[in-house]
Design a protein around this motif. Structure first.
Motif, PDB file in Angstrom:
ATOM      1  N   THR A  20     -13.110 -28.671   5.796  1.00 16.06           N
ATOM      2  CA  THR A  20     -12.895 -28.778   4.351  1.00 16.06           C
ATOM      3  C   THR A  20     -14.109 -28.280   3.596  1.00 16.06           C
ATOM      4  N   TRP A  34      -9.447 -20.764  -5.663  1.00 21.37           N
ATOM      5  CA  TRP A  34     -10.129 -20.465  -4.407  1.00 21.37           C
ATOM      6  C   TRP A  34      -9.795 -19.030  -4.001  1.00 21.37           C
ATOM      7  N   TYR A  47      -5.427 -20.276  -3.423  1.00 20.51           N
ATOM      8  CA  TYR A  47      -4.724 -21.280  -4.222  1.00 20.51           C
ATOM      9  C   TYR A  47      -5.359 -21.344  -5.600  1.00 20.51           C
ATOM     10  N   TYR A  64      -4.017 -22.623   4.849  1.00 23.68           N
ATOM     11  CA  TYR A  64      -4.937 -23.329   3.948  1.00 23.68           C
ATOM     12  C   TYR A  64      -4.177 -24.444   3.225  1.00 23.68           C
ATOM     13  N   VAL A  66      -4.904 -27.438  -0.214  1.00 20.66           N
ATOM     14  CA  VAL A  66      -5.799 -27.889  -1.283  1.00 20.66           C
ATOM     15  C   VAL A  66      -5.267 -29.198  -1.859  1.00 20.66           C
ATOM     16  N   LEU A  76     -10.877 -27.296  -0.538  1.00 23.27           N
ATOM     17  CA  LEU A  76     -10.037 -26.395   0.254  1.00 23.27           C
ATOM     18  C   LEU A  76     -10.176 -26.754   1.729  1.00 23.27           C
ATOM     19  N   TYR A  89     -16.003 -17.775   1.207  1.00 25.26           N
ATOM     20  CA  TYR A  89     -15.037 -18.436   0.326  1.00 25.26           C
ATOM     21  C   TYR A  89     -15.704 -18.743  -1.015  1.00 25.26           C
ATOM     22  N   CYS A  91     -15.193 -20.381  -4.873  1.00 27.05           N
ATOM     23  CA  CYS A  91     -14.455 -21.246  -5.782  1.00 27.05           C
ATOM     24  C   CYS A  91     -14.803 -20.839  -7.212  1.00 27.05           C
TER      25      CYS A  91
END
Lengths: 114, 115
Positions: A20, A34, A47, A64, A66, A76, A89, A91
């Protein structure tokens, strides 16, 4: 200072493990996003969420998950079903209703699957 | 379907000269926003400029301007008087203002500024 905090910055995971990634913002923004970025490539949407307790799949949501239980937080989870999870990744968040509504980004989390 | 296309994987420009980075988009929405972001090698994403679909004037922000041609669905970024610090990845992005404010990005253009 206001901003978006992602943690951890670097993460190593064994195959078959869920992990996570945390994303917290204190900008009072409504929408959060994300994205996944592979080396030398663009950002692909995983997402996004406009409001608490609601979120939509992006273009690459498979593998994935969320949650959006609080306005400030949008974690995530990269599940073991994600076949190629090694990536960067990002955000992001934005204020709905602002004229420009640009995205504010965190510094990213780099996930490596061993 | 919503789509952003950046056809230039890499571009070179001489310091102090202007450069244009291409972006075309596809959407069925009437209301949308177009953005350009810069990503240096450090990985952070820096917002540069915004153009709304109803804005009649091209957006400008310092050395950055957005050449918006709605009928052709293009939103090219023009950087004037290039500087060495402009060397980075540049991403075009689009946000649809209906259906959840989905925001997608193009594949990016890597800009190299030569001294």
């Amino acid at each position: 200072d206001g901003g978006i905090t992602q943690s951890p910055k670097y993460l190593f995971r064994k195959e078959g493990q869920n992990v996570t990634l945390s994303c917290e913002q204190n900008l009072n923004h409504d929408a959060m996003y994300w994205y996944r970025q592979d080396p030398g490539q663009g950002l692909r949407l995983i997402y996004y969420s406009q409001i608490v307790n609601d979120f939509q799949k992006g273009d690459i949501a498979e593998g994935y998950s969320v949650s959006r239980e609080k306005k400030e937080s949008f974690p995530l989870t990269v599940t073991s079903a994600q076949k190629n999870p090694t990536a960067f990744y990002l955000c992001a968040s934005r204020h709905i209703g602002q004229n420009t509504g640009e995205l504010f980004f965190g510094e990213g989390s780099r996930l490596t699957v061993l | 379907a919503q789509k952003i296309t950046q056809t230039q994987p890499g571009m070179f420009v001489q310091e102090k000269e202007a450069v244009t980075l291409d972006c075309t988009y596809d959407t069925s929405d009437q209301s949308y926003g177009l953005f350009w972001y810069k990503q240096p090698s450090s990985g952070e994403m820096i917002f540069l400029i915004y153009q709304g679909s109803y804005d009649e004037q091209n957006a400008t922000e310092g050395r950055y301007s957005l050449n918006f041609q709605k009928a052709r669905k293009s939103a090219n970024l023009v950087i004037s008087a290039s500087q060495l610090g402009d060397s980075a990845m540049y991403f075009c992005a689009m946000r649809e203002d209906t259906g959840g404010f989905k925001t997608i990005f193009g594949a990016g253009t890597r800009l190299f500024v030569k001294a």
